[in-house]
Design a protein around this motif. Structure first.
Motif, PDB file in Angstrom:
ATOM      1  N   ILE A 112      25.387  41.849  49.859  1.00  0.00           N
ATOM      2  CA  ILE A 112      24.436  40.773  50.428  1.00  0.00           C
ATOM      3  C   ILE A 112      23.072  41.238  50.965  1.00  0.00           C
ATOM      4  O   ILE A 112      23.276  42.284  51.881  1.00  0.00           O
ATOM      5  CB  ILE A 112      25.120  39.816  51.294  1.00  0.00           C
ATOM      6  N   THR A 114      19.138  39.949  52.532  1.00  0.00           N
ATOM      7  CA  THR A 114      18.401  38.727  53.074  1.00  0.00           C
ATOM      8  C   THR A 114      17.052  39.147  53.118  1.00  0.00           C
ATOM      9  O   THR A 114      16.355  39.410  54.338  1.00  0.00           O
ATOM     10  CB  THR A 114      18.866  38.426  54.415  1.00  0.00           C
ATOM     11  N   LYS A 119      17.956  35.139  49.586  1.00  0.00           N
ATOM     12  CA  LYS A 119      19.194  35.720  49.723  1.00  0.00           C
ATOM     13  C   LYS A 119      19.542  36.362  48.598  1.00  0.00           C
ATOM     14  O   LYS A 119      19.036  35.666  47.268  1.00  0.00           O
ATOM     15  CB  LYS A 119      20.269  34.743  50.257  1.00  0.00           C
ATOM     16  N   ASP A 173      25.880  30.477  51.360  1.00  0.00           N
ATOM     17  CA  ASP A 173      25.090  31.014  52.842  1.00  0.00           C
ATOM     18  C   ASP A 173      26.447  31.417  53.585  1.00  0.00           C
ATOM     19  O   ASP A 173      26.108  32.326  54.585  1.00  0.00           O
ATOM     20  CB  ASP A 173      24.262  29.994  53.653  1.00  0.00           C
ATOM     21  N   LYS A 175      29.213  32.788  52.163  1.00  0.00           N
ATOM     22  CA  LYS A 175      29.966  33.870  51.635  1.00  0.00           C
ATOM     23  C   LYS A 175      29.605  35.075  52.257  1.00  0.00           C
ATOM     24  O   LYS A 175      28.744  35.403  52.755  1.00  0.00           O
ATOM     25  CB  LYS A 175      29.607  33.732  50.054  1.00  0.00           C
ATOM     26  N   THR A 176      30.720  36.126  52.309  1.00  0.00           N
ATOM     27  CA  THR A 176      30.770  37.359  53.060  1.00  0.00           C
ATOM     28  C   THR A 176      31.032  38.409  51.833  1.00  0.00           C
ATOM     29  O   THR A 176      31.752  38.126  50.956  1.00  0.00           O
ATOM     30  CB  THR A 176      31.331  37.306  54.300  1.00  0.00           C
ATOM     31  N   ILE A 177      30.883  39.609  52.104  1.00  0.00           N
ATOM     32  CA  ILE A 177      31.400  40.815  51.276  1.00  0.00           C
ATOM     33  C   ILE A 177      32.906  40.613  51.148  1.00  0.00           C
ATOM     34  O   ILE A 177      33.797  40.282  52.189  1.00  0.00           O
ATOM     35  CB  ILE A 177      31.200  41.802  52.085  1.00  0.00           C
ATOM     36  N   SER A 179      34.308  38.030  49.354  1.00  0.00           N
ATOM     37  CA  SER A 179      34.531  36.640  49.161  1.00  0.00           C
ATOM     38  C   SER A 179      34.728  36.261  47.594  1.00  0.00           C
ATOM     39  O   SER A 179      34.055  37.343  46.798  1.00  0.00           O
ATOM     40  CB  SER A 179      33.445  35.719  49.398  1.00  0.00           C
TER      41      SER A 179
END
Length: 235
Positions: A112, A114, A119, A173, A175-177, A179
């Motif tokens: 991810i 930004t 993003k 927005d 979501k994370t590593i 997911s």
């Protein structure tokens, strides 16, 4: 059919797990379920589900074992948010690209970034699905029609960019590593790639892997990328 233009997010308010079946109750954003009826189709994180029961502001869906195995819906919990889209009606504008709501596989968020007002997410998929993912081509991630910004066959990874409006209307927005997300590949691309692969396999047979090893690249990917429209992007 769906267009890949997510119309908001819905919250899971109830979940009943049974043998080979899960029943979901989703609370919709205001106005989303206007004139919705039992039997209608709704894309939930890109999975086409049928309304089994409905009242103002919410609806119930049954998810079969096949969908649970193939998608992220096996891992959900009450309170989770999902991208939702109603089935397209006659004459609807196709702002994204045509989707069936039949998820092919899942992908994992592996990166991810930004940059200002944007993003960028990087996803990893199983190798058999990477054949159908090309830079500047279409892909559906959790039901959202997106353009692939780059694709790396060796690492089985691809990236997409999100503008602020897409982030506002969807769940991306959050979501994370690590997911997981649902992936539906673009059908015209799949048909083209499979046709070329079958043709080359019939013509070259066991020589195909040797030629590709010698060239250091895939003949199918070279041929597909050179077709008219292969680098088409959304406006």
């Amino acid at each position: 059919m769906f267009t890949g233009i997510v119309k908001g997010t819905a919250r899971l308010s109830a979940l009943e797990r049974k043998a080979g079946l899960s029943t979901l109750t989703l609370d919709f954003p205001p106005g989303f379920d206007a004139e919705l009826e039992a039997g209608a189709s709704v894309a939930v994180d890109g999975v086409c589900l049928t309304v089994t029961r409905h009242a103002s502001g919410w609806a119930e869906f049954d998810v079969m074992q096949e969908s649970l195995v193939r998608t992220t819906l096996a891992d959900i919990a009450v309170g989770d948010l999902f991208n939702v889209e109603r089935a397209a009606h006659d004459g609807a504008e196709i702002g994204g690209h045509p989707l069936s709501g039949h998820v092919d596989c899942t992908a994992t968020v592996v990166g991810i970034e930004t940059p200002e007002n944007n993003k960028v997410m990087r996803f990893e998929v199983a190798p058999e699905w990477m054949h159908y993912i090309f830079a500047k081509g279409y892909i559906a991630v959790n039901g959202c029609s997106l353009t692939v910004s780059d694709a790396d066959r060796a690492s089985r990874r691809f990236s997409v960019w999100f503008i602020p409006e897409t982030l506002r209307m969807t769940t991306f927005d959050a979501k994370t590593i690590g997911s997981r997300v649902n992936i539906e590949i673009e059908r015209a691309t799949q048909v083209t790639v499979d046709t070329i692969r079958n043709y080359l396999d019939e013509r070259l047979g066991p020589l195909l892997p040797r030629l590709e090893a010698l060239l250091g690249t895939s003949l199918v990917e070279q041929t597909t990328a050179s077709l008219p429209g292969a680098t088409q992007t959304k406006p």
